[in-house]
Write an enzyme that holds these catalytic residues in place. Structure first.
Site, mmCIF file in Angstrom:
data_model
loop_
_atom_site.group_PDB
_atom_site.id
_atom_site.type_symbol
_atom_site.label_atom_id
_atom_site.label_comp_id
_atom_site.label_asym_id
_atom_site.label_seq_id
_atom_site.Cartn_x
_atom_site.Cartn_y
_atom_site.Cartn_z
ATOM 1 N N CYS A 38 0.830 -1.201 0.000
ATOM 2 C CA CYS A 38 0.000 0.000 0.000
ATOM 3 C C CYS A 38 0.873 1.264 0.000
ATOM 4 O O CYS A 38 1.511 1.549 -1.003
ATOM 5 C CB CYS A 38 -1.001 -0.065 1.152
ATOM 6 S SG CYS A 38 -2.433 0.961 0.845
ATOM 7 N N HIS A 55 -3.165 -5.148 1.618
ATOM 8 C CA HIS A 55 -2.527 -5.392 2.919
ATOM 9 C C HIS A 55 -2.438 -6.897 3.191
ATOM 10 O O HIS A 55 -3.311 -7.452 3.867
ATOM 11 C CB HIS A 55 -3.330 -4.715 4.032
ATOM 12 C CG HIS A 55 -3.176 -3.231 4.051
ATOM 13 N ND1 HIS A 55 -2.249 -2.590 4.831
ATOM 14 C CD2 HIS A 55 -3.806 -2.271 3.350
ATOM 15 C CE1 HIS A 55 -2.317 -1.289 4.628
ATOM 16 N NE2 HIS A 55 -3.263 -1.064 3.734
ATOM 17 N N GLU A 70 -0.718 -8.356 5.226
ATOM 18 C CA GLU A 70 -0.430 -8.615 6.649
ATOM 19 C C GLU A 70 -1.716 -8.672 7.478
ATOM 20 O O GLU A 70 -1.667 -9.001 8.654
ATOM 21 C CB GLU A 70 0.539 -7.550 7.197
ATOM 22 C CG GLU A 70 -0.068 -6.181 7.500
ATOM 23 C CD GLU A 70 -0.340 -5.308 6.275
ATOM 24 O OE1 GLU A 70 -0.280 -5.810 5.131
ATOM 25 O OE2 GLU A 70 -0.647 -4.110 6.476
HETATM 26 N N1 GLN Z 1 -3.573 6.340 0.796
HETATM 27 C C1 GLN Z 1 -2.364 6.098 1.514
HETATM 28 C C2 GLN Z 1 -1.212 6.915 0.957
HETATM 29 O O1 GLN Z 1 -1.332 7.571 -0.010
HETATM 30 C C3 GLN Z 1 -2.012 4.640 1.537
HETATM 31 C C4 GLN Z 1 -3.052 3.856 2.294
HETATM 32 C C5 GLN Z 1 -2.552 2.637 2.978
HETATM 33 O O2 GLN Z 1 -1.337 2.413 3.113
HETATM 34 N N2 GLN Z 1 -3.475 1.847 3.486
HETATM 35 O O3 GLN Z 1 -0.153 6.902 1.494
#
Ligand code: GLN
Length: 192
Positions: free
Chosen positions: A81, A175, A177
């Site tokens: 992410c 994610h 994890e």
């Molecule tokens: N939207 C977040 C960002 O731009 C990332 C979201 C996440 O890691 N769950 O950093």
């Protein structure tokens, strides 16, 4: 025998679930907050969180340059992410002062699947992963809008890549994890 020593970049974001998964798989999980911490690890995980904040903290912690150098030397890395955003070569809808590490040749758009309330889960067919689809949780997830020639796309949602690999660097929009499907971490550990 001890498993590999895997650093979890612990500047901001969801580090604890990664540590628990690593422990469950027999690896040694180490928080990385300083260049000294980084020097001691065999691989690194860049967790979810807020990529703008983590980018800022990479500079204030002095980690940006040594981390970029180790990635260029082939340090195995898993970015989830926000971690995917930080490892990409190009970020769309970022903050102007946000910088990424350029470790995988992709263009990523932040929050491309919508806001927090648009978070969703999906079962993904992952190339080369045995034993059925991977259950994946997407939270304000980025999408990959361009993939460079050296990048493998390992899973998609519709036609959007959500799991990519280039050399020793693997990134995902979701994610892995969260939940009890540990296979992505397991494969990452096997390849270290
Ligand atoms: N939207 C977040 C960002 O731009 C990332 C979201 C996440 O890691 N769950 O950093």
């Amino acid at each position: 025998m001890d498993g590999p020593k895997v650093g979890v970049l612990a500047l901001q974001g969801a580090t604890e679930p990664h540590r628990l998964v690593l422990d469950a798989l027999g690896a040694t999980a180490v928080d990385v907050r300083t260049p000294e911490d980084l020097a001691a690890v065999d691989a690194v995980i860049l967790p979810g969180g807020e990529s703008t904040t983590i980018s800022f903290l990479l500079d204030s912690s002095g980690l940006r340059v040594p981390l970029a150098e180790r990635l260029a030397d082939g340090l195995p890395a898993l970015g989830t992410c926000a971690g995917m955003i930080l490892l990409a070569t190009e970020v769309l809808d970022g903050r102007p002062d946000q910088e990424s590490l350029g470790a995988i040749d992709i263009t990523v758009r932040r929050n491309a699947f919508g806001r927090q309330r648009d978070s969703f889960e999906a079962d993904l067919a992952v190339a080369g992963l045995p034993d059925g689809p991977l259950h994946a949780v997407f939270i304000r997830a980025p999408a990959v809008e361009r993939v460079g020639p050296g990048v493998e796309v390992l899973a998609t949602v519709g036609d959007r890549p959500v799991l990519c690999r280039q050399g020793a660097v693997t990134v995902c929009s979701f994610h892995p994890e969260l939940g009890d499907d540990l296979r992505l971490h397991q494969r990452f550990l096997e390849e270290i």
